[in-house]
Write an enzyme that holds these catalytic residues in place. Structure first.
Site, PDB file in Angstrom:
ATOM      1  N   GLY A  46       6.149   7.777 -47.347  1.00  0.00           N
ATOM      2  CA  GLY A  46       6.584   8.157 -46.011  1.00  0.00           C
ATOM      3  C   GLY A  46       5.535   7.723 -45.011  1.00  0.00           C
ATOM      4  O   GLY A  46       4.349   7.649 -45.334  1.00  0.00           O
ATOM      5  N   GLN A  51       1.098   7.409 -37.075  1.00  0.00           N
ATOM      6  CA  GLN A  51       0.130   6.919 -38.070  1.00  0.00           C
ATOM      7  C   GLN A  51      -0.162   5.436 -37.903  1.00  0.00           C
ATOM      8  O   GLN A  51      -1.124   4.931 -38.488  1.00  0.00           O
ATOM      9  CB  GLN A  51       0.639   7.180 -39.495  1.00  0.00           C
ATOM     10  CG  GLN A  51       0.698   8.666 -39.848  1.00  0.00           C
ATOM     11  CD  GLN A  51       1.142   8.869 -41.282  1.00  0.00           C
ATOM     12  OE1 GLN A  51       2.316   8.856 -41.569  1.00  0.00           O
ATOM     13  NE2 GLN A  51       0.192   9.009 -42.196  1.00  0.00           N
ATOM     14  N   CYS A  94      -1.697  12.358 -47.823  1.00  0.00           N
ATOM     15  CA  CYS A  94      -1.345  11.739 -46.548  1.00  0.00           C
ATOM     16  C   CYS A  94      -2.094  10.422 -46.417  1.00  0.00           C
ATOM     17  O   CYS A  94      -3.292  10.369 -46.693  1.00  0.00           O
ATOM     18  CB  CYS A  94      -1.718  12.684 -45.410  1.00  0.00           C
ATOM     19  SG  CYS A  94      -1.269  12.044 -43.785  1.00  0.00           S
ATOM     20  N   LEU A  95      -1.396   9.373 -45.997  1.00  0.00           N
ATOM     21  CA  LEU A  95      -2.036   8.060 -45.858  1.00  0.00           C
ATOM     22  C   LEU A  95      -3.112   8.057 -44.782  1.00  0.00           C
ATOM     23  O   LEU A  95      -3.951   7.162 -44.752  1.00  0.00           O
ATOM     24  CB  LEU A  95      -0.977   6.988 -45.540  1.00  0.00           C
ATOM     25  CG  LEU A  95       0.048   6.713 -46.646  1.00  0.00           C
ATOM     26  CD1 LEU A  95       1.091   5.706 -46.157  1.00  0.00           C
ATOM     27  CD2 LEU A  95      -0.629   6.210 -47.911  1.00  0.00           C
ATOM     28  N   HIS A 136       6.956  16.748 -44.059  1.00  0.00           N
ATOM     29  CA  HIS A 136       5.595  16.244 -43.838  1.00  0.00           C
ATOM     30  C   HIS A 136       5.594  15.202 -42.712  1.00  0.00           C
ATOM     31  O   HIS A 136       4.748  15.252 -41.807  1.00  0.00           O
ATOM     32  CB  HIS A 136       5.064  15.642 -45.152  1.00  0.00           C
ATOM     33  CG  HIS A 136       3.720  15.006 -45.067  1.00  0.00           C
ATOM     34  ND1 HIS A 136       2.615  15.484 -45.742  1.00  0.00           N
ATOM     35  CD2 HIS A 136       3.288  13.904 -44.378  1.00  0.00           C
ATOM     36  CE1 HIS A 136       1.562  14.712 -45.459  1.00  0.00           C
ATOM     37  NE2 HIS A 136       1.954  13.732 -44.646  1.00  0.00           N
ATOM     38  N   GLU A 137       6.563  14.276 -42.757  1.00  0.00           N
ATOM     39  CA  GLU A 137       6.619  13.228 -41.723  1.00  0.00           C
ATOM     40  C   GLU A 137       6.997  13.824 -40.366  1.00  0.00           C
ATOM     41  O   GLU A 137       6.464  13.420 -39.324  1.00  0.00           O
ATOM     42  CB  GLU A 137       7.590  12.119 -42.116  1.00  0.00           C
ATOM     43  CG  GLU A 137       7.276  11.399 -43.423  1.00  0.00           C
ATOM     44  CD  GLU A 137       5.833  10.988 -43.572  1.00  0.00           C
ATOM     45  OE1 GLU A 137       5.176  10.671 -42.557  1.00  0.00           O
ATOM     46  OE2 GLU A 137       5.321  11.004 -44.707  1.00  0.00           O
ATOM     47  N   HIS A 140       4.077  15.150 -38.544  1.00  0.00           N
ATOM     48  CA  HIS A 140       3.279  14.132 -37.843  1.00  0.00           C
ATOM     49  C   HIS A 140       3.784  13.920 -36.412  1.00  0.00           C
ATOM     50  O   HIS A 140       2.986  13.671 -35.499  1.00  0.00           O
ATOM     51  CB  HIS A 140       3.323  12.792 -38.578  1.00  0.00           C
ATOM     52  CG  HIS A 140       2.355  12.690 -39.719  1.00  0.00           C
ATOM     53  ND1 HIS A 140       0.988  12.835 -39.563  1.00  0.00           N
ATOM     54  CD2 HIS A 140       2.545  12.441 -41.042  1.00  0.00           C
ATOM     55  CE1 HIS A 140       0.383  12.671 -40.734  1.00  0.00           C
ATOM     56  NE2 HIS A 140       1.308  12.440 -41.652  1.00  0.00           N
TER      57      HIS A 140
END
Ligand code: NI
Length: 166
Positions: A46, A51, A94-95, A136-137, A140
């Site tokens: 995701g 991000q 998380c990236l 989660h996304e 963000h």
């Protein structure tokens, strides 16, 4: 399509609420293509627009590609309604926060609504990892990351661990 640099915590853009996508045109199409390229390369399941430094309400996800089944999903101006009081706790990574993960509790069943690249509004029910990923996304887009889902002592410990690694 190109791989975009990923914004890393504690960049202020990861702590800022995003604005709605107003029009879906070539710019958004290009962004979505680049976000998938970036997500698959990372590799992740995701990725939200902030991000990659774009402060708009848009995320992409594909929760099954690592199992060999590609299901790219583009969610523009998404909204989420929880459908369950039951919470599941999952280890989330998380990236933008490489090297640590956090146990986060969330409703295990949700209704996700979004506009796709074709401009059509869609609604679907998600459970399990797909529900976790979408929530989660979505966080963000509201300037929320996994640290914000922890209580104060847990957060302090995990942030300290992260800061040692960067
Ligand atoms: Ni993330």
């Amino acid at each position: 399509m190109s791989v975009l640099p990923i914004v890393m915590w504690p960049d202020v853009r990861l702590q800022t609420e995003c604005a709605a996508v107003e029009a879906i045109g070539p710019e958004i199409e290009q962004l979505v293509g680049d976000m998938f390229e970036t997500m698959y390369t990372a590799p992740g399941r995701g990725l939200a627009a902030p991000q990659v430094g774009v402060m708009r309400r848009l995320f992409v996800m594909d929760t099954t590609w690592k199992d060999g089944d590609m299901n790219p999903l583009v969610c523009i101006n998404p909204s989420i309604v929880p459908l369950s009081d039951a919470q599941n706790t999952n280890e989330e990574a998380c990236l933008s926060i490489v090297g640590v993960s956090a146990d986060v509790s969330r409703p295990n069943k949700i209704e996700l609504s979004y506009t796709g690249l074709n401009g059509t509004r869609e609604t679907e029910v998600l459970e399990g990892f797909a529900a976790v990923c979408a929530q989660h996304e979505m966080d963000h887009l509201n300037g929320i990351v996994i640290f914000d889902q922890l209580d104060a002592p847990e957060r302090a410990a995990l942030e300290a661990k992260y800061k040692e690694m960067i």
